[in-house]
Design a protein around this motif. Structure first.
Motif, mmCIF file in Angstrom:
data_model
loop_
_atom_site.group_PDB
_atom_site.id
_atom_site.type_symbol
_atom_site.label_atom_id
_atom_site.label_comp_id
_atom_site.label_asym_id
_atom_site.label_seq_id
_atom_site.Cartn_x
_atom_site.Cartn_y
_atom_site.Cartn_z
ATOM 1 N N GLN A 1 0.836 -1.202 0.000
ATOM 2 C CA GLN A 1 0.000 0.000 0.000
ATOM 3 C C GLN A 1 0.873 1.256 0.000
ATOM 4 N N LEU A 2 1.848 1.267 -0.886
ATOM 5 C CA LEU A 2 2.754 2.402 -1.036
ATOM 6 C C LEU A 2 2.658 2.989 -2.445
ATOM 7 N N LEU A 3 1.455 3.041 -2.966
ATOM 8 C CA LEU A 3 1.240 3.579 -4.303
ATOM 9 C C LEU A 3 1.261 5.102 -4.293
ATOM 10 N N PRO A 4 1.570 5.735 -5.432
ATOM 11 C CA PRO A 4 1.475 7.195 -5.520
ATOM 12 C C PRO A 4 0.054 7.662 -5.214
ATOM 13 N N GLU A 5 -0.078 8.918 -4.845
ATOM 14 C CA GLU A 5 -1.382 9.452 -4.438
ATOM 15 C C GLU A 5 -2.422 9.349 -5.548
ATOM 16 N N SER A 6 -1.969 9.469 -6.805
ATOM 17 C CA SER A 6 -2.911 9.434 -7.930
ATOM 18 C C SER A 6 -3.318 8.020 -8.320
ATOM 19 N N ALA A 7 -2.658 7.023 -7.742
ATOM 20 C CA ALA A 7 -2.943 5.629 -8.098
ATOM 21 C C ALA A 7 -3.997 5.028 -7.181
ATOM 22 N N CYS A 8 -4.716 4.041 -7.689
ATOM 23 C CA CYS A 8 -5.707 3.352 -6.859
ATOM 24 C C CYS A 8 -5.867 1.909 -7.342
ATOM 25 N N VAL A 9 -6.103 1.030 -6.384
ATOM 26 C CA VAL A 9 -6.392 -0.361 -6.711
ATOM 27 C C VAL A 9 -7.879 -0.470 -7.005
ATOM 28 N N LYS A 10 -8.202 -0.883 -8.218
ATOM 29 C CA LYS A 10 -9.607 -0.973 -8.621
ATOM 30 C C LYS A 10 -10.244 -2.287 -8.191
ATOM 31 N N SER A 11 -9.459 -3.374 -8.250
ATOM 32 C CA SER A 11 -10.004 -4.677 -7.862
ATOM 33 C C SER A 11 -8.867 -5.659 -7.669
ATOM 34 N N GLY A 12 -9.219 -6.796 -7.099
ATOM 35 C CA GLY A 12 -8.234 -7.846 -6.868
ATOM 36 C C GLY A 12 -8.068 -8.161 -5.397
ATOM 37 N N GLU A 13 -7.228 -9.132 -5.130
ATOM 38 C CA GLU A 13 -6.942 -9.547 -3.754
ATOM 39 C C GLU A 13 -5.442 -9.763 -3.580
ATOM 40 N N ILE A 14 -4.953 -9.451 -2.386
ATOM 41 C CA ILE A 14 -3.582 -9.782 -2.016
ATOM 42 C C ILE A 14 -3.663 -10.543 -0.701
ATOM 43 N N ILE A 15 -3.469 -11.858 -0.771
ATOM 44 C CA ILE A 15 -3.678 -12.722 0.378
ATOM 45 C C ILE A 15 -2.345 -12.988 1.082
ATOM 46 N N TYR A 16 -2.273 -12.563 2.336
ATOM 47 C CA TYR A 16 -1.105 -12.826 3.168
ATOM 48 C C TYR A 16 -1.611 -13.375 4.500
ATOM 49 N N ASN A 17 -1.105 -14.527 4.907
ATOM 50 C CA ASN A 17 -1.584 -15.182 6.129
ATOM 51 C C ASN A 17 -3.103 -15.344 6.128
ATOM 52 N N ASN A 18 -3.606 -15.752 4.966
ATOM 53 C CA ASN A 18 -5.041 -16.038 4.792
ATOM 54 C C ASN A 18 -5.933 -14.812 4.956
ATOM 55 N N GLU A 19 -5.376 -13.630 4.835
ATOM 56 C CA GLU A 19 -6.173 -12.400 4.902
ATOM 57 C C GLU A 19 -5.897 -11.542 3.679
#
Length: 316
Positions: A55-73
């Motif tokens: 979650q270190l994206l530039p201010e103008s960037a955004c995640v539109k969809s998807g999943e990032i699973i770490y430790n089942n979360e």
């Protein structure tokens, strides 16, 4: 066993001309004690994909969809307070430029101890012992004395070792190494990669290596994801990809070599598309010698081909 899984990640930028997508349905997994290399030309989306994990994206960037699973979360749903418990402690970052990654006003020891106190909750001699041990693990000589040194007294390679030591001191499970050898000479590059490979094997740490250096990838990575125009176009085990690449772009990358007799460099014709370009069909088709009519109309999906995942109409 997967320690991290990225599923159908889509990321874009809100620009003055409107929203532009940069990452398209990127998926990959990382096993415990594995090194995954993400390769491709500059601007292909390597860094944006991995910075989404932290979650270190530039201010103008955004995640539109998807999943990032770490430790089942799904950590994409985490707020900043939740991410602070993961970022640096569980998932550490080795940034591109070691010259600017350390505060020039504080000693190496102060900066290491601050990280250890924040993430490990240790203080005093206990924290000091952990810091010195971490420096020793990355082969910094006279580690106890070097704790008193300032960053300007260290070379680029030594600074990079300190940043790796910070990850080790916090018992990170995953290290994201973003072009960790770019600013270093060839000899030091090899030393840094040897350290990363050793801590992967010795401490079972998982590593995501972002690079354009296929020589480094061939010697160190377990799996490889090849990216082009924000998409993964080939995904395979190291040996499989280098011995029998399937995607025309992968083949072209592997053919970008210097002929020592003529001093000519064999390059890929054309240029990668910009984020502001309107792309139809396969984004590589304007540069591809195997282009067919369907390539100009439909963007291919990843499919299983001879032991690799490949996004190419040649295998329909």
């Amino acid at each position: 066993m997967n320690i991290l899984e990225v599923k159908n990640l889509n990321v874009g930028f809100n620009l003055s001309e409107g929203y532009r997508q940069a990452i398209y349905n990127v998926s990959f997994s990382l096993d415990k004690g594995e090194m995954l290399a993400i390769v491709g030309e500059s601007g292909c989306g390597k860094t944006i994909s991995t910075m989404s994990i932290l979650q270190l994206l530039p201010e103008s960037a955004c995640v539109k969809s998807g999943e990032i699973i770490y430790n089942n979360e799904n950590i994409l749903s985490f707020n900043q307070k939740q991410m602070q418990k993961i970022r640096g402690k569980k998932i550490a970052l080795i940034p591109q430029d070691p010259m600017t990654s350390l505060n020039p006003l504080y000693t190496i020891g102060n900066q290491l101890l601050e990280v250890i106190e924040l993430h490990q909750g240790l203080k005093g001699q206990e924290a000091m012992d952990v810091a010195v041990k971490a420096l020793e693990r990355v082969k910094i000589p006279d580690a106890k004395e070097k704790m008193k040194a300032y960053p300007h007294e260290f070379s680029g390679g030594m600074k990079q070792r300190v940043i790796i030591a910070m990850a080790l001191a916090c018992n990170a499970e995953i290290i994201i190494a973003d072009e960790p050898t770019t600013a270093l000479d060839v000899t030091v590059q090899a030393q840094i990669m040897d350290i990363l490979k050793e801590i992967k094997e010795k401490y079972n740490i998982s590593i995501i290596l972002i690079t354009h250096d296929l020589g480094i990838v061939a010697q160190n990575a377990d799996k490889i994801a090849v990216m082009y125009a924000g998409r993964i176009v080939e995904y395979a085990e190291n040996k499989k990809l280098f011995e029998n690449p399937e995607h025309p772009y992968t083949k072209a990358l592997l053919n970008v070599i210097l002929d020592i007799n003529t001093k000519d460099v064999q390059t890929i014709e054309g240029h990668p598309p910009s984020i502001t370009d309107d792309i139809s069909g396969c984004p590589f088709h304007p540069r591809c010698s195997s282009c067919m009519d369907i390539c100009t109309e439909i963007d291919p999906c990843l499919k299983y081909v001879q032991g690799s995942m490949v996004a190419c109409h040649l295998y329909d």
